[in-house]
Design an enzyme around this catalytic site. Structure first.
Site, PDB file in Angstrom:
ATOM      1  N   ILE A  18       3.560  -5.072  -1.603  1.00 46.45           N
ATOM      2  CA  ILE A  18       3.129  -3.905  -0.812  1.00 46.45           C
ATOM      3  C   ILE A  18       1.632  -3.650  -0.911  1.00 46.45           C
ATOM      4  O   ILE A  18       1.118  -2.743  -0.251  1.00 46.45           O
ATOM      5  CB  ILE A  18       3.889  -2.639  -1.234  1.00 46.45           C
ATOM      6  CG1 ILE A  18       3.698  -2.358  -2.730  1.00 46.45           C
ATOM      7  CG2 ILE A  18       5.358  -2.749  -0.893  1.00 46.45           C
ATOM      8  CD1 ILE A  18       4.337  -1.054  -3.183  1.00 46.45           C
ATOM      9  N   GLY A  19       0.922  -4.431  -1.704  1.00 46.13           N
ATOM     10  CA  GLY A  19      -0.517  -4.221  -1.788  1.00 46.13           C
ATOM     11  C   GLY A  19      -1.180  -5.214  -2.718  1.00 46.13           C
ATOM     12  O   GLY A  19      -0.547  -5.734  -3.644  1.00 46.13           O
TER      13      GLY A  19
ATOM     14  N   LYS B 121       2.621  -3.117 -10.713  1.00 45.48           N
ATOM     15  CA  LYS B 121       1.282  -3.695 -10.522  1.00 45.48           C
ATOM     16  C   LYS B 121       1.106  -4.834 -11.528  1.00 45.48           C
ATOM     17  O   LYS B 121       0.962  -4.605 -12.726  1.00 45.48           O
ATOM     18  CB  LYS B 121       0.208  -2.628 -10.724  1.00 45.48           C
ATOM     19  CG  LYS B 121      -1.216  -3.142 -10.528  1.00 45.48           C
ATOM     20  CD  LYS B 121      -2.228  -2.014 -10.716  1.00 45.48           C
ATOM     21  CE  LYS B 121      -3.649  -2.489 -10.542  1.00 45.48           C
ATOM     22  NZ  LYS B 121      -4.624  -1.384 -10.745  1.00 45.48           N
TER      23      LYS B 121
ATOM     24  N   VAL C 163       0.666  -5.524  -6.101  1.00 52.83           N
ATOM     25  CA  VAL C 163       1.654  -4.466  -6.314  1.00 52.83           C
ATOM     26  C   VAL C 163       2.922  -4.821  -5.545  1.00 52.83           C
ATOM     27  O   VAL C 163       2.872  -5.172  -4.358  1.00 52.83           O
ATOM     28  CB  VAL C 163       1.112  -3.097  -5.850  1.00 52.83           C
ATOM     29  CG1 VAL C 163       2.141  -1.999  -6.132  1.00 52.83           C
ATOM     30  CG2 VAL C 163      -0.204  -2.776  -6.540  1.00 52.83           C
TER      31      VAL C 163
ATOM     32  N   ASP D 227     -13.375   5.365  -8.990  1.00 55.47           N
ATOM     33  CA  ASP D 227     -13.024   4.521  -7.838  1.00 55.47           C
ATOM     34  C   ASP D 227     -12.132   5.289  -6.857  1.00 55.47           C
ATOM     35  O   ASP D 227     -11.107   4.789  -6.409  1.00 55.47           O
ATOM     36  CB  ASP D 227     -12.311   3.253  -8.307  1.00 55.47           C
ATOM     37  CG  ASP D 227     -12.289   2.169  -7.223  1.00 55.47           C
ATOM     38  OD1 ASP D 227     -13.109   2.254  -6.294  1.00 55.47           O
ATOM     39  OD2 ASP D 227     -11.456   1.259  -7.317  1.00 55.47           O
TER      40      ASP D 227
ATOM     41  N   GLY E   9      -4.882  -5.540  -4.908  1.00 50.33           N
ATOM     42  CA  GLY E   9      -6.100  -4.863  -5.330  1.00 50.33           C
ATOM     43  C   GLY E   9      -7.080  -5.803  -5.991  1.00 50.33           C
ATOM     44  O   GLY E   9      -6.931  -7.035  -5.943  1.00 50.33           O
TER      45      GLY E   9
END
Length: 1023
Positions: A700-701, A721, A708, A820, A703
């Site tokens: 789903i992601g 993660k 993730v 961040d 980084g």
């Protein structure tokens, strides 16, 4: 206005009677009906048929019958030897129906007064046959159609009054044929087109009122030829352009009113020399620029001066003290002032007859002079809000004993609230909100028994609410939110304030039970007690507050069940009970069926409700426990006790063995790196199974330091993660995030479930962080994807992020800097509540030194941490990590949420970044130029919805709301760290904006105290 018109009609009528006295005194030859007055009788009967036919009160013309000669009928006056009808006066007879065309047969009529009835239909063109007509008054009816051009044939007319009807169309440009006309009143209708230039040819005209129509175009320069004009009112139209210079030739003018148009240009600097007799000068709500005419003090008779809501700048001219008749001075909503000391010195010498002084929403700076206590003893309204005024409130303010309204909100006032304000016993409105006032609420406020509104929100006030406020039984609005108030809310106090419409006290430290006396507030429309420390149960008496539309109780410690009576509040639109300790069944009716108006998250023990809430099914735990008690024997209890004891011993031994340093394996539970919290201990295999082998379908992601994956542990959705350990800094990021997340817990921070450090199936090191899964993904995906975020959602998300930052910066020890902050690191749960995550770059500041300064960590320009576009400029120059750095990122994030543009958008360059792009355009009037397409569509939708209204109130508020968010974003993202807005101040502004937004959407529970209401404007006093 109505009274003045009636008085004028009477004076003119008497004048006309006197002019024709000779006719009336002629010998009357006969009272027998002749062919002439037979025509009048037939015309009157036809007129009666039309009037009575549509009337609901048929007795209005009961005297009009054949048993009496028509000259004796009420409202009819006959003159001359032939007894011809010369006056028809049916004012305020409550007569309906229509005006018969037969009125044109009353050829001797000099006066027609039909005002104050219920007449409908058109003004018959036959009135143009009445060549002797001198006064024509049909005001305050419901007449339709246009201005009959035939009326201009009546060359003897002195007065035309058509005020307050439904007349429309253009005003005919044929007035040059009416040389005797003195009064022309056409206000409060629907006339369109332009102001006829031929009006300038009526040299006898003394009063002209065209206010509150829909006229467009410019003011004709020919009006400057009306040398006898004393009264000119063109208010509330859509006139544009500049004031023609010829208008300044009207030296006889006593009243000039042009408010609520679209006029531009400047006011002539020598205006005071051109209008020596002016008593009223109103130019408010236009687009005028420049300065206030410095010759203003030359208009010695001036009583009222209004230039509100324009774009004027500079200072208020000196010499106003010479205007001994000045009663009204309104300059609110401009750019006046220099933001410096001395801006308010003009108040020192103001006239002793002043009643209204409003300078709100300008740039006045400095302190309030103590001489303010020497202002007029007659002053009723003193409105200084929304400026840059600093310092203390002078105690001399207590000398102004006639004050009805005192507004100083939204400034930078400090110190304590003077107790001398308690001397102002006639005070009805007191607004001191959004300043930096300290101390307690003066008990002397109990003397203000006529007080209608008390607004102290957004200050630093402490202590409890003084019990003396119970004497203020007239209070409708009590606004105390965003302070440091504490203690319990008195039952006696609340029961005494039974006229309250709004009680607003969020973001304080109130504690104890909330009084059951709230049930006596039967008119209460708005109640917000959120973010306090209230305990006990929610009062069931709230169910008696049948007028409630907004109820905010979130972020307290309420417990027990939700009162079922809340579902019977039929007009309740917003109910927020989130983050309490409530339990039991959620009701299923009323507000509890509204998925957007009802918020309940953070109450883990709630159950039931409508299926769409997705709460667990309620069980009858009492019945289950009773059954178990009946079946459970004493022996079984003993057995269970022993088993639990030995189980505890075995678990302790197991835990001790796990915590020893043994070789890792992929089935070894994760080593807890998150302190002593109650976290899951998960192995690599469990995470492998939970994510279906870290399937691409579950990705789903991605980084900076890892990927993730979504997954599930039983019925619990999770996000895993997985760190990319080949990436430099990944391990450091993993440890930093574990360390940070072990010290924090807040509803708007992403909750960690576990940190896993183990081996994968290949024997390689494996590190992962396990979080709650946020089902609505990242804010990034909403802002730059196909899904739509509405304004109220963006505002909620902005508040959530600000709340998280406020916790990290102000309420956590040690202080944490996120480093961040950006949309991809803000995640949204199923209820669209925002959670700040990804603390891989976060910095934990060391303990504070004795001088209260932070030992902040410096970073070199070669090791800048963060994301391009969100990193504050000082980090690029070796600056220290600081809370101000997070504020820069927050400001950019806010601007991105409103504009839909990333800070790295290709339209920006070195000189036009996102900050400058918004700063140069951030006014509510042109806000639609910069908002993203979805918000632009929402603005258009509001505009379409309100297009039939005189003013687009909702649209204006949406624009103001957007402007407020942008203003915070701009203030947070300035280049200089020391000039950035503090997170606490940002929270206050955003919360205040949300409260106002909800009030506008639900129904405004309070009037805007720093604004003069429509009925207080000079227009409506004199039009």
């Amino acid at each position: 206005m109505r009274t003045s018109l009636n008085l004028l009609t009477m004076i003119l009528f008497l004048s006309i009677r006197c002019n024709h006295m000779a006719v009336e005194c002629l010998p009357r030859r006969s009272m027998m009906t002749t062919s002439g007055n037979e025509t009048d009788r037939v015309a009157l009967l036809a007129l009666k048929a039309g009037l009575v036919g549509g009337s609901s009160e048929r007795q209005a013309l009961s005297s009009w019958n054949d048993s009496l000669h028509f000259c004796k009928w009420a409202g009819v006056i006959c003159e001359g030897s032939q007894q011809r009808v010369t006056v028809l006066d049916l004012e305020d007879r409550k007569t309906g129906g229509f005006i018969s065309p037969f009125i044109g047969n009353l050829s001797f009529l000099r006066v027609i007064n039909l005002s104050g009835n219920r007449l409908e239909g058109f003004i018959p063109k036959e009135v143009g046959l009445l060549s002797r007509l001198e006064l024509f008054n049909v005001s305050y009816n419901a007449l339709q159609g246009g201005f009959p051009p035939q009326l201009t044939n009546c060359t003897r007319l002195l007065t035309i009054v058509m005020t307050s009807n439904g007349l429309g169309g253009i005003i005919p440009d044929r007035f040059g044929s009416m040389p005797k006309l003195r009064f022309l009143f056409l206000g409060v209708n629907n006339f369109t087109g332009q102001v006829p230039g031929s009006l300038g040819n009526i040299s006898s005209l003394t009063q002209l009122i065209l206010a509150r129509n829909r006229l467009q175009g410019s003011i004709p320069s020919d009006l400057g030829k009306l040398k006898s004009l004393t009264f000119l009112n063109l208010d509330e139209n859509s006139l544009s352009g500049k004031i023609p210079s010829s208008l300044y030739n009207l030296t006889s003018l006593r009243s000039l009113s042009l408010v609520v148009n679209q006029l531009s240009g400047t006011l002539a600097p020598n205006m005071g020399l051109h209008f020596p007799h002016l008593t009223l000068a109103s130019f408010g709500v236009n687009n005028f620029t420049g300065i206030i005419p410095p010759t203003l003090s030359n208009i010695s008779a001036l009583q009222k001066f209004d230039v509100s809501e324009n774009n004027l700048y500079g200072n208020v001219p000196e010499g106003l003290g010479r205007l001994e008749y000045l009663e009204w001075f309104n300059v609110e909503g401009n750019n006046l002032g220099s933001e410096n000391e001395g801006d308010l010195d003009f108040m020192t010498n103001l006239t002793t007859g002043l009643r209204i002084l409003s300078i709100t929403e300008n740039r006045f700076g400095g302190t309030i002079p103590r001489s303010i206590g020497n202002l007029s003893s007659k002053i009723e309204r003193l409105l200084l809000g929304s400026n840059m005024i600093s310092g203390r409130i002078p105690v001399e303010i207590g000398n102004l004993i006639s004050l009805v309204g005192l507004g100083m909100e939204n400034n930078s006032l400090t110190g304590e609230i003077p107790s001398s304000i308690g001397n102002l016993v006639t005070l009805q409105i007191l607004t001191l909100g959004r300043n930096r006032l300290q101390g307690t609420i003066p008990s002397s406020f109990g003397n203000l028994k006529n007080m209608f509104e008390l607004a102290l929100e957004g200050n630093r006030l402490e202590g409890s609410i003084p019990l003396n406020l119970q004497h203020c039984s007239s209070l409708r609005y009590l606004l105390l939110g965003g302070n440091k108030l504490s203690g319990m809310v008195s039952e006696k106090l609340l029961s005494s304030l039974d006229q309250l419409l709004a009680l607003d006290m969020p973001h304080n430290s109130f504690s104890g039970y909330f009084p059951a006396a709230v049930g006596k507030l039967i008119n209460l429309n708005h109640l917000d007690i959120s973010t306090n420390s209230f305990t006990g149960e929610i009062p069931t008496e709230l169910g008696k507050c049948l007028m409630l539309e907004f109820l905010g109780m979130q972020a307290n410690s309420f417990e027990g069940r939700i009162p079922s009576g809340l579902q019977d509040l039929r007009i309740l639109r917003v109910l927020n009970i989130s983050f309490n300790q409530l339990e039991g069944q959620v009701p299923t009716k009323g507000i509890f069926t509204n998925l957007t108006g009802f918020s309940f998250q953070g109450n883990e023990k709630l159950c039931g409700g409508i299926p769409q809430l997705h709460l667990p099914r309620c069980l009858n735990f009492d019945k289950i426990n009773n059954e178990r008690r009946r079946k459970m024997s004493t022996a079984l209890i003993i057995t269970m006790t022993v088993s639990i004891f030995f189980g505890f011993v075995l678990m302790s031994i197991f835990t001790w063995m796990v915590c020893r340093k043994v070789p890792k394996s992929n089935n070894t539970p994760a080593i807890s790196l998150v302190g002593e919290g109650q976290y899951l201990r998960l192995s690599y295999k469990q995470l492998w199974d939970a994510t279906r082998g870290f399937s691409v379908a579950n990705l789903i992601g991605v980084g900076s330091f890892g990927s993730v994956y979504s997954g599930a542990l039983g019925d619990k959705p999770i996000a895993v993660k997985v760190m990319n350990l080949e990436k430099h800094g990944a391990i450091k990021s993993f440890k930093a995030e574990c360390k940070v997340l072990s010290t924090i817990r807040h509803r708007n921070l992403l909750r960690i479930l576990s940190c896993c450090s183990s081996l994968d199936f290949k024997g390689s090191d494996f590190m992962a962080l396990v979080y709650e899964l946020m089902s609505n993904g990242s804010l990034e995906s909403w802002l730059h994807g196909s899904r739509i975020l509405y304004l109220y959602q963006r505002l909620d998300i902005a508040i959530d992020i600000a709340s998280a930052l406020e916790y990290l910066h102000c309420h956590n020890e040690p202080q944490i800097i996120h480093c961040d902050l950006k949309p991809s690191n803000v995640l949204l749960d199923a209820d669209m509540v925002a959670h700040v995550g990804d603390f891989g770059l976060a910095k934990i500041l060391r303990a504070r030194l004795s001088d209260n300064s932070n030992q902040e960590q410096s970073i070199s320009s070669l090791g800048i941490k963060g994301t391009l576009g969100y990193v504050p400029p000082e980090y690029g120059m070796g600056g220290k990590v600081s809370t101000q750095g997070d504020m820069y990122s927050f400001g950019i994030l806010l601007l991105e949420m409103v504009t839909g543009r990333r800070p790295t958008d290709e339209i920006f360059n070195a000189n036009t970044g996102l900050h400058n792009f918004c700063k140069s355009r951030a006014t509510s009037s042109n806000i639609s130029d910069i908002v993203d397409c979805h918000l632009h569509a929402e603005l258009n939708a509001e505009n379409d919805y309100n297009g039939t209204h005189h003013e687009n109130v909702d649209v204006k508020w949406v624009q103001d709301c957007l402007a407020a968010i942008i203003e915070v974003g701009v203030a947070c993202s300035v280049d200089s760290p020391n000039e950035r807005m503090d997170i606490r101040e940002a929270c206050k502004v955003l919360h205040s904006t949300k409260i106002k937004f909800l009030e506008r959407r639900v129904g405004d529970p309070r009037r805007n105290a720093h604004r003069l209401s429509d009925e207080e404007r000079p227009l409506n006093k004199n039009a």
